[in-house]
Design a protein around this motif. Sequence first.
Motif, PDB file in Angstrom:
ATOM      1  N   THR A  71      -4.003  52.159 -34.297  1.00 11.95           N
ATOM      2  CA  THR A  71      -3.034  51.070 -34.198  1.00 11.95           C
ATOM      3  C   THR A  71      -1.633  51.492 -34.622  1.00 11.95           C
ATOM      4  O   THR A  71      -0.663  50.800 -34.337  1.00 11.95           O
ATOM      5  N   ASP A  73      -0.136  54.003 -33.488  1.00 13.17           N
ATOM      6  CA  ASP A  73       0.460  54.690 -32.340  1.00 13.17           C
ATOM      7  C   ASP A  73       0.702  53.676 -31.224  1.00 13.17           C
ATOM      8  O   ASP A  73      -0.246  53.083 -30.702  1.00 13.17           O
ATOM      9  N   ALA A  74       1.964  53.495 -30.848  1.00 13.45           N
ATOM     10  CA  ALA A  74       2.296  52.499 -29.832  1.00 13.45           C
ATOM     11  C   ALA A  74       1.760  52.857 -28.456  1.00 13.45           C
ATOM     12  O   ALA A  74       1.658  51.983 -27.584  1.00 13.45           O
ATOM     13  N   THR A  75       1.411  54.113 -28.233  1.00 16.40           N
ATOM     14  CA  THR A  75       1.001  54.551 -26.888  1.00 16.40           C
ATOM     15  C   THR A  75      -0.488  54.880 -26.785  1.00 16.40           C
ATOM     16  O   THR A  75      -0.943  55.295 -25.720  1.00 16.40           O
ATOM     17  N   ASN A  79      -3.091  48.744 -28.863  1.00 15.55           N
ATOM     18  CA  ASN A  79      -2.219  47.583 -29.013  1.00 15.55           C
ATOM     19  C   ASN A  79      -1.616  47.224 -27.660  1.00 15.55           C
ATOM     20  O   ASN A  79      -1.439  48.089 -26.801  1.00 15.55           O
ATOM     21  N   ARG A 167       9.623  57.437 -34.484  1.00 17.56           N
ATOM     22  CA  ARG A 167       8.443  56.611 -34.230  1.00 17.56           C
ATOM     23  C   ARG A 167       8.773  55.366 -33.394  1.00 17.56           C
ATOM     24  O   ARG A 167       7.877  54.594 -33.056  1.00 17.56           O
ATOM     25  N   ARG A 168      10.031  55.188 -33.076  1.00 20.27           N
ATOM     26  CA  ARG A 168      10.407  54.036 -32.246  1.00 20.27           C
ATOM     27  C   ARG A 168      10.014  54.337 -30.802  1.00 20.27           C
ATOM     28  O   ARG A 168      10.384  55.368 -30.250  1.00 20.27           O
ATOM     29  N   PRO A 169       9.246  53.430 -30.173  1.00 17.77           N
ATOM     30  CA  PRO A 169       8.706  53.736 -28.844  1.00 17.77           C
ATOM     31  C   PRO A 169       9.723  53.641 -27.730  1.00 17.77           C
ATOM     32  O   PRO A 169      10.700  52.879 -27.810  1.00 17.77           O
ATOM     33  N   TYR A 202       5.060  46.337 -36.262  1.00 21.01           N
ATOM     34  CA  TYR A 202       6.366  46.342 -35.601  1.00 21.01           C
ATOM     35  C   TYR A 202       6.179  45.994 -34.121  1.00 21.01           C
ATOM     36  O   TYR A 202       5.366  46.610 -33.432  1.00 21.01           O
ATOM     37  N   ALA A 213       5.648  46.784 -26.943  1.00 21.67           N
ATOM     38  CA  ALA A 213       4.851  47.769 -27.673  1.00 21.67           C
ATOM     39  C   ALA A 213       4.671  47.285 -29.099  1.00 21.67           C
ATOM     40  O   ALA A 213       5.483  46.528 -29.632  1.00 21.67           O
ATOM     41  N   PHE A 214       3.575  47.741 -29.728  1.00 21.78           N
ATOM     42  CA  PHE A 214       3.274  47.384 -31.112  1.00 21.78           C
ATOM     43  C   PHE A 214       2.755  48.624 -31.817  1.00 21.78           C
ATOM     44  O   PHE A 214       2.024  49.432 -31.237  1.00 21.78           O
ATOM     45  N   LEU A 215       3.110  48.766 -33.103  1.00 17.65           N
ATOM     46  CA  LEU A 215       2.562  49.826 -33.926  1.00 17.65           C
ATOM     47  C   LEU A 215       2.598  49.393 -35.385  1.00 17.65           C
ATOM     48  O   LEU A 215       3.296  48.427 -35.729  1.00 17.65           O
TER      49      LEU A 215
END
Length: 217
Positions: A71, A73-75, A79, A167-169, A202, A213-215
Motif C-alpha cells: 500500500t 507504493d502508488a503503482t 490502491n 515518492r510523489r507519483p 496520501y 493515486a494513493f500511497l
Amino acid sequence: MQTELMIYDGPAPADADVPRTGGLPLAPAGFDWPVCGSCCGEPLRFFAHLPVEDGVLSVFVCQNDPGGCETWDATAGANRVHLFPREGLLPVAVPETGLTLLPVTSAIRSEVVTLAPEELEPDGDLDPDAYDVARAGWRREPDERFGKQREVLGSLGGEPSYLPDDRRPDCPSCAGAMEFAAHLEEGFEARTSMNLGGQLGYVFVCRPCRAGAFLTD
C-alpha cells in the motif's frame, strides 16, 4: 497559512453524497468494483468519498489477507483512486468476496485552521510541517495533554506532510506530476478506522486525465 482539516462528524448514511469515510462508493453507471493487482486479486476496500470542486475522489485500498500488499507504493496495484464527475453517481453493488467495506460510515466536516507565521518558522534543522502543526494543535484544551487529534481524519489540499519528492507519483496516463489532493488518517476510533497500519495516507490526482493515486508513508 491555512490548512483545511477533515474532522470526524459522527455517523452518516452509507450512500450519502457528502464527505465521508466508509459506506458505499458512488460511481457512474457501469463502474466495476476495483480489485487488487498487487498480491491477492480480491476486491479492494472502499475508504473514502471526497467531493472536490471538479468531482468526487473515490479511494480504495487493499485490506485482504494475508495483508502483504504494497500500500506504500502508488503503482503496485494495491490502491486505487478515481475522480468521478459529480452528476449521475449511483451506489455500486458490493462484491460477495473480499474485505470491501469499513464497519461504520463516518461523516466529515471541514475546519480551516489558520497558522501564524511564527508557528511555521524553522526550529532546529527542519522546517515545521503545516499539516502536522495544524493537526497537533486541533482544539487543544489547556488541561488536556493530547487535545482532540483523533478527531482529525486528514486534510484537503496543501502539501503532502513529510513525503519526499521522489515518492510523489506521476500520472500513468500522461506521465505528468500529480497534484496532491488529501491526507487520510486512520480514524476516530477502532470501530470506524481505516486500517493504515498507523501510517498516513496520501491522495493524489491528475485532473486533466481524471486519474488518481494513493500511497502510505
